[in-house]
Design a protein around this motif. Structure first.
Motif, PDB file in Angstrom:
ATOM      1  N   ALA A   1       0.856  -1.170   0.000  1.00 27.56           N
ATOM      2  CA  ALA A   1       0.000   0.000   0.000  1.00 27.56           C
ATOM      3  C   ALA A   1       0.899   1.229   0.000  1.00 27.56           C
ATOM      4  O   ALA A   1       2.093   1.153  -0.246  1.00 27.56           O
ATOM      5  CB  ALA A   1      -0.940  -0.028   1.196  1.00 27.56           C
TER       6      ALA A   1
ATOM      7  N   CYS B   1       8.494  -4.414   6.787  1.00 28.72           N
ATOM      8  CA  CYS B   1       8.650  -4.153   5.357  1.00 28.72           C
ATOM      9  C   CYS B   1      10.066  -4.460   4.875  1.00 28.72           C
ATOM     10  O   CYS B   1      10.347  -4.337   3.681  1.00 28.72           O
ATOM     11  CB  CYS B   1       8.312  -2.694   5.045  1.00 28.72           C
TER      12      CYS B   1
ATOM     13  N   THR C   1       2.758  -0.152   7.092  1.00 25.63           N
ATOM     14  CA  THR C   1       2.143  -0.396   5.790  1.00 25.63           C
ATOM     15  C   THR C   1       3.238  -0.316   4.741  1.00 25.63           C
ATOM     16  O   THR C   1       3.908   0.716   4.610  1.00 25.63           O
ATOM     17  CB  THR C   1       1.058   0.650   5.495  1.00 25.63           C
TER      18      THR C   1
END
Length: 438
Positions: free
Chosen positions: A32, A371, A435
């Motif tokens: 995202a 991430c 995210t």
């Protein structure tokens, strides 16, 4: 497909092999918009690239003198353990620590052969899993090799070694018991390895979805002098809503053992035969995440692969410009490990413990968020996570949500303490699931 690996077929399933150089098969991932942490890291020239098949490659630059984009510290909040006395805070030899959602601390004390339970403030609540053969008791082995305790939400504590696995509720009531054949799922997983002999297995992680993650060791004799030991990671269900066990597993490590007999003629005509056993050095580290994946790395290279149990690599993370790992048939005397251990937090952050030539130095970890972005390094003078006396493996840690860490510390006299520490950033950054950008 480039980088595809061969698969080893068994009688009842397929084991997904992780290549010796960890050249892994691509999978899929979703992302995202970049968060604030990603923006911070883009200033440090990270490269996030989506490769063919959806595999994400994250290249982090080598850290500078400051150790990374953020400054972290471990703040001690609680210490359990006393040197003298007869109370429950006097430990004999702590092997592992687990923590439940209430913050209750479960201490596996091999010295007293029991699990001691403390509340969040360190007050003693009860003892459980005492040594014995009866209900609610555990048969402790002579040396306690490979013993672990693992908390599984909502109310199950696993305790086991390489030969037996038991589970209890938080009050100490026995829920399950098994020997080496860990129920139907374990036997099904073991039967996957055609031509190999099951040596040992143990639970090393669990998730709230009802799965446990096991390390299973199997071996095959190539000759009278040479045998090969494979360590697999297997994801197995333990709750009734998962009646059919998965049949996929990951090859985590491969070690070769050679034995040589050397007859020598002694005086008086007595012939003695001596044996020399050599085992190849461990070259892999791994950890299991909460989302059904495993992280794998060669100990000599800062390159980490997130792999699903269906065999897809969804993310590869690099630090600096790491060279290819040395081949397994290279001179082992020249093999230089840089990584000692790898653990995964509930948020998916990687804690990569650096290899220490001198155990008197403070242990240090490189931190990567979920991430794969490098967040910095952290060290502690508490001797957390160092190898216990007579062992080469570092003591395990319990990584809780929000940067909470529970672990074992030992002083110069090998007295055990249990610590709770909090990971915090000097810039105010928090540990949470980011995210990720694709």
């Amino acid at each position: 497909m480039p980088g595809a690996l061969p698969r080893a077929s068994g009688a009842t399933g397929v084991a997904v092999l992780i290549g010796l150089a960890l050249g892994l098969t691509p999978g899929s991932a979703q992302g995202a918009a970049p968060p604030h942490a990603l923006l911070l890291h883009l200033l440090q020239e990270e490269v996030v690239d989506t490769r063919e098949g959806g595999r994400i490659l994250v290249r982090n630059p080598a850290p500078g003198r400051g150790g990374g984009p953020e400054e972290w510290r471990l703040v001690e909040e609680l210490r359990l353990g006393e040197v003298d006395g007869a109370g429950p805070e006097v430990f004999g030899n702590v092997h592992d620590v687990a923590v439940d959602e209430k913050g209750h601390i479960y201490v596996l004390d091999y010295g007293s052969k029991e699990v001691r339970v403390f509340d969040r403030e360190g007050r003693h609540l009860r003892n459980m899993a005492r040594n014995g053969e009866g209900p609610g008791e555990f048969r402790y082995s002579e040396w306690g090799a490979g013993m672990r305790i693992i908390w599984q939400s909502p109310n199950r504590l696993w305790i086991g070694d390489r030969w037996q696995q038991l589970s209890f509720d938080s009050l100490g009531n026995e829920l399950s018991r098994s020997g080496q054949a860990f129920g139907p799922g374990f036997r099904a997983a073991a039967s996957m390895f055609d031509g190999e002999v099951l040596a040992q297995g143990r639970v090393v992680a669990a998730d709230a979805a009802g799965f446990v993650y096991q390390e299973i060791s199997v071996f095959a004799a190539e000759s009278a002098e040479v045998s090969v030991n494979h360590t697999y990671g297997v994801r197995l269900p333990v709750f009734p809503e998962h009646p059919d066990p998965p049949r996929d597993s990951l090859l985590l490590d491969r070690r070769v053992t050679t034995s040589t007999r050397q007859p020598t003629q002694e005086g008086g005509g007595v012939l003695q035969v001596g044996g020399i056993i050599r085992s190849s050095v461990p070259r892999r580290v791994w950890g299991f995440g909460q989302g059904g994946t495993a992280w794998l790395a060669d100990r000599a290279v800062h390159r980490f692969h997130e792999v699903t149990f269906s065999g897809d690599t969804v993310r590869t993370v690099e630090l600096g410009n790491p060279p290819p790992p040395p081949p397994d048939d290279s001179d082992e005397s020249k093999y230089r490990p840089r990584i000692a251990d790898l653990e995964v937090s509930p948020e998916g952050w990687l804690w990569v413990r650096r290899h220490q030539e001198d155990l008197a130095e403070d242990p240090a970890w490189d931190l990567f968020d979920n991430c794969g972005l490098y967040r910095g390094e952290v060290s502690t003078s508490t001797r957390l996570g160092t190898p216990r006396h007579g062992s080469s493996e570092p003591d395990p840690m319990d990584l809780g949500p929000g940067g909470m860490v529970h672990g074992i510390a030992r002083d110069a006299l090998h007295v055990s303490y249990v610590l709770r520490l909090r990971l915090e950033s000097a810039t105010g950054a928090r540990v949470f699931r980011e995210t990720c950008s694709s």
